[in-house]
Design a protein around this motif. Structure first.
Motif: not given
Ligand SMILES: CC(C)(COP(=O)(O)OP(=O)(O)OC[C@H]1O[C@@H](n2cnc3c(N)ncnc32)[C@H](O)[C@@H]1OP(=O)(O)O)[C@@H](O)C(=O)NCCC(=O)NCCS
Length: 433
Positions: A165-182
């Motif tokens: 859809x022509x959006x630019x995707x911006x990612x930070x160096x964070x990941x979220x776990x399935x248990x809600x941790x960062x």
């Protein structure tokens, strides 16, 4: 040449790249040092241009130096193990804060509408979200890495939908776990993971390190990257970049580029000029390009015979290949010669012939022909050659795209005239090097 003509030449030269990059997916990693530097506004402009040229962009920002300064301001030590930051419970909120600060600044800069630049008025749509699932790194060599994590999964389908859809995707160096941790993730590693998950066409690192001050574009094979990794003189901070480059190429990402951020327009030069500007890692020479030896004659003949039979290459006997073998360069994969080129120099002249260029059918279109030609050119320049010529019946356009021009009145060197068969109707193409 006038400036206008220079401009026209430049624009025409860029056209094949504009066409080639359209609808392709590039993952671009930019460190926070670059984001906070004077050069950043130029880069923002170039990113907007890439977006307008129809390139699908995923951008990752690093946060290392911002995290360092937030921790230092709060009198917390930055501890590392194996070059990875140990994010403990005290550091985590500061890490998140630093990362969000960089992200917010990045978003603000990409939302400026770029006043006073050639892209003035352009609007980018940036999207970010929970596209990265993280998990703990755990205990390494007895050291608990705590909230430092690694990538568990990338929601590549969601990212692809947004890119379409022509959006630019911006990612930070964070990941979220399935248990809600960062989890704090190493940005280079995340960039590599994202490029692999998306099977991106390019993974580009705009950061100091590998391409520093390298005014001359160059290419590294994955094998050369491996040798750099084994070399104790290679600085530790380059290790992750080299590993990411190797893994990306092995996972079918077509190219990895390293761009020195201090060069204004370095990204555009790398992407839209034939000579490039940064350092490119490719899967070329996967099994190694090397000078041919007499043992390769059989392999070369197997490669070129079908092309000779169909009249694409001029017939060469085994004896002739044996005599010329020192002029050949070959690429071997799984013990088979998959590509070859000969650069045959006339001892009386500063001219050499490019001959017998062939890439096995299964490997055509992945840049091997281009790479071999570049290699032959480099070697020719080193031996004092200033002009290359080639004779071709069906491949003239390929050579023209590689800087050759047609020349009806070129006098073939004497040695070539003896074997020249005018009935083939070959075109003669020349290139000054
Ligand atoms: C010509 C040849 C050496 C190119 O090698 P390659 O590794 O496939 O080339 P690259 O990957 O660097 O470039 C591929 C591009 O060249 C184009 N190309 C391939 N053959 C071409 C030809 N005969 N004329 C014009 N363009 C050609 C491809 O379409 C592709 O363009 P694209 O990226 O826009 O799709 C290879 O196709 C080959 O071996 N052909 C048969 C032998 C031959 O013609 N040798 C030259 C004898 S003079």
């Amino acid at each position: 040449m006038s400036n206008t003509q220079d401009y026209v030449q430049w624009f025409r030269g860029a056209a094949p790249y504009i066409k080639a990059h359209r609808r392709k997916t590039f993952v671009i990693m930019i460190t926070d040092e670059v984001i906070y530097s004077d050069r950043f506004i130029g880069l923002v402009h170039d990113i907007a241009l890439l977006n307008h040229l129809g390139i699908k962009l995923v951008i990752l920002h690093g946060s290392r130096s911002s995290i360092d300064s937030h921790l230092a301001d709060n009198k917390l030590d930055s501890r590392f193990h194996r070059n990875i930051r140990i994010t403990d419970t005290a550091a985590l909120p500061l890490v998140i804060h630093a990362i969000n600060e960089v992200k917010t600044y990045f978003e603000s800069q990409l939302s400026t509408g770029l006043p006073n630049t050639p892209m003035s008025g352009s609007e980018l749509s940036l999207v970010s979200g929970n596209f990265v699932t993280g998990m703990p790194l755990g205990v390494i060599d007895g050291v608990d890495m705590q909230h430092s994590g690694k990538v568990r999964a990338i929601k590549h389908e969601a990212i692809n939908d947004l890119l379409a859809l022509n959006h630019v995707v911006l990612l930070s160096n964070l990941g979220y776990s399935r248990t809600g941790e960062v989890f704090n993730l190493p940005a280079e590693e995340l960039a590599g993971e994202v490029a692999r998950a998306l099977k991106a066409d390019k993974l580009i690192f705009v950061q100091p390190g590998i391409a520093d001050g390298d005014a001359q574009a160059s290419t590294l094979s994955t094998r050369q990257c491996e040798s750099m990794l084994e070399d104790s003189a290679t600085p530790g901070e380059l290790t992750s970049l080299l590993q990411q480059a190797i893994q990306a190429i092995q996972a079918q990402v077509k190219r990895v580029h390293f761009i020195d951020p201090r060069v204004d327009g370095g990204l555009l030069l790398e992407l839209f000029t034939r000579d490039g500007y940064g350092i490119m890692v490719t899967n070329l020479f996967y099994e190694g390009s090397r000078a041919a030896s007499i043992d390769d004659v059989g392999g070369i003949l197997s490669l070129i015979e079908p092309l000779q039979d169909s009249g694409i290459l001029v017939a060469r006997s085994r004896e002739q290949v044996e005599l010329e073998i020192s002029h050949f360069q070959v690429i071997e994969k799984d013990g088979m010669i998959i590509a070859c080129i000969a650069c045959i120099q006339d001892s009386k002249d500063d001219t050499a012939e490019i001959a017998c260029l062939a890439v096995h059918e299964s490997y055509q279109g992945s840049g091997l022909g281009n790479q071999l030609l570049q290699f032959a050119e480099d070697r020719a320049i080193k031996s004092g050659i200033s002009r290359l010529y080639t004779l071709t019946t069906r491949t003239s356009h390929w050579f023209i795209e590689h800087g050759f021009t047609e020349s009806g009145d070129f006098d073939l060197p004497e040695v070539k005239r003896a074997t020249f068969n005018p009935e083939r109707g070959s075109k003669i193409l020349l290139k000054s090097i």
